[in-house]
Design a protein around this motif. Structure first.
Motif, PDB file in Angstrom:
ATOM      1  N   TRP A  38      -2.373  10.057  -6.213  1.00  0.00           N
ATOM      2  CA  TRP A  38      -1.082   9.402  -6.118  1.00  0.00           C
ATOM      3  C   TRP A  38      -0.212   9.844  -7.289  1.00  0.00           C
ATOM      4  O   TRP A  38      -0.656   9.873  -8.444  1.00  0.00           O
ATOM      5  N   ASP A  39       1.045  10.190  -7.006  1.00  0.00           N
ATOM      6  CA  ASP A  39       1.993  10.485  -8.073  1.00  0.00           C
ATOM      7  C   ASP A  39       2.948   9.298  -8.232  1.00  0.00           C
ATOM      8  O   ASP A  39       2.777   8.255  -7.604  1.00  0.00           O
ATOM      9  N   ALA A  40       3.960   9.481  -9.092  1.00  0.00           N
ATOM     10  CA  ALA A  40       4.872   8.367  -9.381  1.00  0.00           C
ATOM     11  C   ALA A  40       5.615   7.922  -8.124  1.00  0.00           C
ATOM     12  O   ALA A  40       5.808   6.714  -7.904  1.00  0.00           O
ATOM     13  N   PHE A  41       6.025   8.863  -7.273  1.00  0.00           N
ATOM     14  CA  PHE A  41       6.778   8.489  -6.069  1.00  0.00           C
ATOM     15  C   PHE A  41       5.921   7.687  -5.102  1.00  0.00           C
ATOM     16  O   PHE A  41       6.391   6.703  -4.515  1.00  0.00           O
ATOM     17  N   VAL A  42       4.667   8.084  -4.931  1.00  0.00           N
ATOM     18  CA  VAL A  42       3.773   7.347  -4.034  1.00  0.00           C
ATOM     19  C   VAL A  42       3.546   5.932  -4.563  1.00  0.00           C
ATOM     20  O   VAL A  42       3.614   4.953  -3.808  1.00  0.00           O
ATOM     21  N   LEU A  43       3.276   5.813  -5.857  1.00  0.00           N
ATOM     22  CA  LEU A  43       3.035   4.494  -6.441  1.00  0.00           C
ATOM     23  C   LEU A  43       4.265   3.604  -6.320  1.00  0.00           C
ATOM     24  O   LEU A  43       4.167   2.429  -5.922  1.00  0.00           O
ATOM     25  N   LEU A  44       5.439   4.157  -6.630  1.00  0.00           N
ATOM     26  CA  LEU A  44       6.655   3.355  -6.552  1.00  0.00           C
ATOM     27  C   LEU A  44       7.021   3.030  -5.107  1.00  0.00           C
ATOM     28  O   LEU A  44       7.627   1.988  -4.838  1.00  0.00           O
ATOM     29  N   SER A  45       6.646   3.900  -4.170  1.00  0.00           N
ATOM     30  CA  SER A  45       6.847   3.592  -2.752  1.00  0.00           C
ATOM     31  C   SER A  45       6.000   2.396  -2.342  1.00  0.00           C
ATOM     32  O   SER A  45       6.434   1.560  -1.530  1.00  0.00           O
ATOM     33  N   LEU A  46       4.783   2.318  -2.877  1.00  0.00           N
ATOM     34  CA  LEU A  46       3.933   1.154  -2.598  1.00  0.00           C
ATOM     35  C   LEU A  46       4.603  -0.120  -3.072  1.00  0.00           C
ATOM     36  O   LEU A  46       4.677  -1.117  -2.333  1.00  0.00           O
ATOM     37  N   TYR A  47       5.115  -0.110  -4.294  1.00  0.00           N
ATOM     38  CA  TYR A  47       5.750  -1.308  -4.825  1.00  0.00           C
ATOM     39  C   TYR A  47       7.051  -1.623  -4.072  1.00  0.00           C
ATOM     40  O   TYR A  47       7.426  -2.798  -3.945  1.00  0.00           O
ATOM     41  N   TRP A  48       7.735  -0.598  -3.585  1.00  0.00           N
ATOM     42  CA  TRP A  48       8.927  -0.808  -2.757  1.00  0.00           C
ATOM     43  C   TRP A  48       8.550  -1.520  -1.463  1.00  0.00           C
ATOM     44  O   TRP A  48       9.219  -2.463  -1.031  1.00  0.00           O
ATOM     45  N   LEU A  49       7.473  -1.089  -0.831  1.00  0.00           N
ATOM     46  CA  LEU A  49       7.022  -1.719   0.412  1.00  0.00           C
ATOM     47  C   LEU A  49       6.496  -3.128   0.167  1.00  0.00           C
ATOM     48  O   LEU A  49       6.588  -3.985   1.059  1.00  0.00           O
ATOM     49  N   GLU A  50       5.939  -3.382  -1.017  1.00  0.00           N
ATOM     50  CA  GLU A  50       5.474  -4.731  -1.335  1.00  0.00           C
ATOM     51  C   GLU A  50       6.624  -5.734  -1.288  1.00  0.00           C
ATOM     52  O   GLU A  50       6.422  -6.910  -0.961  1.00  0.00           O
ATOM     53  N   THR A  51       7.842  -5.271  -1.620  1.00  0.00           N
ATOM     54  CA  THR A  51       8.999  -6.157  -1.555  1.00  0.00           C
ATOM     55  C   THR A  51       9.181  -6.711  -0.150  1.00  0.00           C
ATOM     56  O   THR A  51       9.499  -7.889   0.035  1.00  0.00           O
ATOM     57  N   ALA A  52       8.965  -5.855   0.859  1.00  0.00           N
ATOM     58  CA  ALA A  52       9.096  -6.299   2.249  1.00  0.00           C
ATOM     59  C   ALA A  52       8.025  -7.327   2.598  1.00  0.00           C
ATOM     60  O   ALA A  52       8.290  -8.299   3.320  1.00  0.00           O
ATOM     61  N   VAL A  53       6.808  -7.142   2.080  1.00  0.00           N
ATOM     62  CA  VAL A  53       5.731  -8.092   2.348  1.00  0.00           C
ATOM     63  C   VAL A  53       6.059  -9.453   1.729  1.00  0.00           C
ATOM     64  O   VAL A  53       5.955 -10.496   2.404  1.00  0.00           O
ATOM     65  N   PHE A  54       6.472  -9.452   0.469  1.00  0.00           N
ATOM     66  CA  PHE A  54       6.830 -10.713  -0.175  1.00  0.00           C
ATOM     67  C   PHE A  54       8.023 -11.360   0.533  1.00  0.00           C
ATOM     68  O   PHE A  54       8.081 -12.585   0.694  1.00  0.00           O
ATOM     69  N   GLY A  55       8.989 -10.528   0.973  1.00  0.00           N
ATOM     70  CA  GLY A  55      10.153 -11.054   1.664  1.00  0.00           C
ATOM     71  C   GLY A  55       9.793 -11.711   2.983  1.00  0.00           C
ATOM     72  O   GLY A  55      10.350 -12.757   3.337  1.00  0.00           O
ATOM     73  N   PHE A  56       8.862 -11.113   3.726  1.00  0.00           N
ATOM     74  CA  PHE A  56       8.439 -11.675   5.000  1.00  0.00           C
ATOM     75  C   PHE A  56       7.875 -13.078   4.818  1.00  0.00           C
ATOM     76  O   PHE A  56       8.261 -14.024   5.514  1.00  0.00           O
ATOM     77  N   TRP A  57       6.950 -13.230   3.862  1.00  0.00           N
ATOM     78  CA  TRP A  57       6.335 -14.538   3.668  1.00  0.00           C
ATOM     79  C   TRP A  57       7.310 -15.517   3.021  1.00  0.00           C
ATOM     80  O   TRP A  57       7.188 -16.727   3.200  1.00  0.00           O
ATOM     81  N   MET A  58       8.304 -14.998   2.278  1.00  0.00           N
ATOM     82  CA  MET A  58       9.294 -15.897   1.709  1.00  0.00           C
ATOM     83  C   MET A  58      10.174 -16.494   2.803  1.00  0.00           C
ATOM     84  O   MET A  58      10.557 -17.670   2.757  1.00  0.00           O
ATOM     85  N   ILE A  59      10.516 -15.682   3.832  1.00  0.00           N
ATOM     86  CA  ILE A  59      11.303 -16.190   4.946  1.00  0.00           C
ATOM     87  C   ILE A  59      10.547 -17.309   5.667  1.00  0.00           C
ATOM     88  O   ILE A  59      11.112 -18.362   5.990  1.00  0.00           O
TER      89      ILE A  59
END
Length: 219
Positions: A38-59
């Motif tokens: 994993w490079d920096a872009f892959v790792l940061l993409s994971l954290y970007w997608l985590e935002t959607a997961v947290f957002g789903f459960w927050m809704i």
């Protein structure tokens, strides 16, 4: 001596669940950096997608606790649905702008391989194994949500975290902003050094910040 746990002991155990989840979910990114290239872009993409997961459960949390405001009044269900819809649009704009920023700074060699969302899913989400920590996080956050709902509406236990919709939304955005400022700053350092070590440090720092924010939220 009574072996039945007190209310404080039950609350403490309940508070340990999300912390344990956060620690476990961050073991996968460390493995990705050390063994899966994993490079920096892959790792940061994971954290970007985590935002959607947290957002789903927050809704879902907004809708579930719409009648359970911290003052007892809460919001009407219709008002909570409207707020959830507004948040979905706003979060979508935020995530789009965030990806443009990540793409401009961190994509590097990936620019030649990623041409659309299908390439991103095939090469990054599936090819680099991001689906595994995302699935684990989705299930884990769902378990925390179900636990809170059962405690609140079945056992009628007071929740340690705010249940008003304003507090839920405000806490979410506070978490996201603090998290991504730290993540992007660490990613820039990692790119400059060109070593896996700063990425591992970034994951550890992100985990520590995750735990701090989760414990503060529950207090």
């Amino acid at each position: 001596m009574s072996i039945v746990p007190t209310a404080d002991q039950r609350e403490t155990r309940a508070g340990l669940l999300p912390v344990a989840i956060l620690i476990a979910s961050n073991l996968v990114p460390i493995a990705g950096i050390l063994w899966w290239d994993w490079d920096a872009f892959v790792l940061l993409s994971l954290y970007w997608l985590e935002t959607a997961v947290f957002g789903f459960w927050m809704i879902l949390r907004i809708l579930a606790f719409s009648q359970a405001g911290s003052t007892g009044a809460g919001r009407s269900l219709l008002s909570a649905v409207g707020l959830a819809g507004f948040f979905m649009v706003h979060a979508g704009i935020f995530m789009s702008a965030h990806m443009v920023f990540l793409w401009a700074l961190f994509s590097g060699a990936w620019k030649a391989q990623l041409h659309d969302a299908r390439d991103f899913i095939r090469l990054i989400v599936i090819g680099k194994g991001l689906w595994l920590p995302l699935l684990a996080l989705f299930v884990a956050r769902g378990a925390v949500f179900v636990n809170d709902v059962v405690n609140r509406f079945v056992f009628r236990r007071p929740q340690p975290q705010p249940t008003g919709t304003d507090a839920i939304v405000g806490g979410f955005y506070q978490r996201i902003m603090l998290m991504h400022v730290a993540i992007i700053g660490g990613g820039l350092v990692a790119m400059q050094i060109g070593s896996a070590a700063p990425l591992v440090v970034l994951v550890l720092l992100k985990t520590a910040l995750d735990i701090h924010l989760e414990r503060r939220r529950r207090r």
